[in-house]
Design a protein around this motif. Sequence first.
Motif, short mmCIF file in Angstrom:
data_model
loop_
_atom_site.label_atom_id
_atom_site.label_comp_id
_atom_site.label_asym_id
_atom_site.label_seq_id
_atom_site.Cartn_x
_atom_site.Cartn_y
_atom_site.Cartn_z
N GLN A 269 0.85 -1.19 0.00
CA GLN A 269 0.00 0.00 0.00
C GLN A 269 0.89 1.24 0.00
O GLN A 269 1.70 1.44 0.90
CB GLN A 269 -0.89 0.01 1.25
CG GLN A 269 -1.82 1.21 1.34
CD GLN A 269 -3.01 1.09 0.41
OE1 GLN A 269 -3.59 0.02 0.29
NE2 GLN A 269 -3.37 2.18 -0.23
N THR A 270 0.77 2.06 -1.04
CA THR A 270 1.53 3.30 -1.14
C THR A 270 0.55 4.48 -1.12
O THR A 270 -0.68 4.29 -1.13
CB THR A 270 2.35 3.35 -2.44
OG1 THR A 270 1.48 3.53 -3.55
CG2 THR A 270 3.15 2.06 -2.63
N SER A 271 1.09 5.68 -1.12
CA SER A 271 0.22 6.86 -1.07
C SER A 271 -0.63 6.99 -2.32
O SER A 271 -1.68 7.64 -2.29
CB SER A 271 1.07 8.12 -0.87
OG SER A 271 1.97 8.30 -1.95
N ARG A 272 -0.19 6.37 -3.42
CA ARG A 272 -0.94 6.47 -4.68
C ARG A 272 -1.55 5.16 -5.11
O ARG A 272 -2.03 5.04 -6.24
CB ARG A 272 -0.02 7.01 -5.78
CG ARG A 272 0.42 8.45 -5.52
CD ARG A 272 1.44 8.91 -6.54
NE ARG A 272 1.87 10.29 -6.25
CZ ARG A 272 3.02 10.81 -6.64
NH1 ARG A 272 3.86 10.08 -7.35
NH2 ARG A 272 3.33 12.06 -6.34
N ARG B 226 1.44 -2.03 4.29
CA ARG B 226 1.97 -0.74 3.93
C ARG B 226 3.43 -0.85 3.49
O ARG B 226 4.15 -1.76 3.90
CB ARG B 226 1.84 0.25 5.08
CG ARG B 226 0.39 0.63 5.40
CD ARG B 226 0.32 1.93 6.18
NE ARG B 226 0.92 3.04 5.45
CZ ARG B 226 0.32 3.71 4.46
NH1 ARG B 226 -0.90 3.37 4.07
NH2 ARG B 226 0.94 4.70 3.86
N SER C 103 5.80 8.55 -4.33
CA SER C 103 5.95 9.94 -3.91
C SER C 103 7.42 10.21 -3.59
O SER C 103 8.23 9.28 -3.45
CB SER C 103 5.10 10.21 -2.67
OG SER C 103 5.61 9.50 -1.56
N GLU D 177 8.40 8.46 -0.43
CA GLU D 177 8.56 7.01 -0.59
C GLU D 177 9.85 6.68 -1.32
O GLU D 177 10.51 5.68 -1.00
CB GLU D 177 7.34 6.46 -1.34
CG GLU D 177 6.07 6.48 -0.50
CD GLU D 177 4.81 6.23 -1.31
OE1 GLU D 177 3.78 5.89 -0.69
OE2 GLU D 177 4.85 6.38 -2.55
#
Length: 246
Positions: free
Chosen positions: A114-117, A152, A202, A205
């Motif tokens: 799971q990433t920010s995007r 995550r 990001s 990241e």
Amino acid sequence: MLPKQYSLRLYVPSDLGKDLGVVLDKNQSHYVATVMRREEGDKIGLFNGRDGEWLGHLQEVHKNHCLVHVTEQLRPQIDEPDIELLFAPVKKTQTAMIIQKATELGVASLQPIQTSRTNSERLRTDKMALQALEAAEQCERLNVPIIHGLIRLEQALSTLYPERTLIFCNERLTGESAVKTLSGLEKTEKWGIITGPEGGFSDEEIDLISSRPNTYPISLGPRILRAETAVIASLSLLQAFHGDWG
């Protein structure tokens, strides 16, 4: 191409050995009897990830129950390269392609991150595991990769063994090519590849991944690749330089 002895190959959890009997589960029996229309006496291939690949003869064929008599070993068990793929899930069809192609390209395990995007539907690990199993049956590998649940990015990085060399597919990277980077790395027993979501990682990241020891960023060329294409390209490069293609 499948060996000439058979045209159907199945994964089974049962032990395999000469003169053992294997009972196929209900779904496999339906597939063999109804979809593939196999009959008593037909030959099929069996593997379980432990005992190599074996030839079996169908003794009983029913849509809910099939019995296979195991007769001879066709291939001994061999180890696949220890490659872990960390990938950000995308849309359902594209994620299915990642599972399928990564299995064909010999990964040992797949870790969704799971990433920010990351923008995908709820993941069903049971469905992903079935996709990996079916791909393993088709591509003639002798085991099925492990499918992990979504975690995550930070957790995925923290749980990687320090000795696992991680190849970071960074679409923003310029400089040395992937070929030059990979050819300069020493061969190791444990490899990892990390690829990003649609829109990429990001800045935070990228810094987090780059800060991990034993991590090597690579560029996959001058064009922006789709997430599933990046997986295929990076695995192909790693297998060519340090995997079992040679």
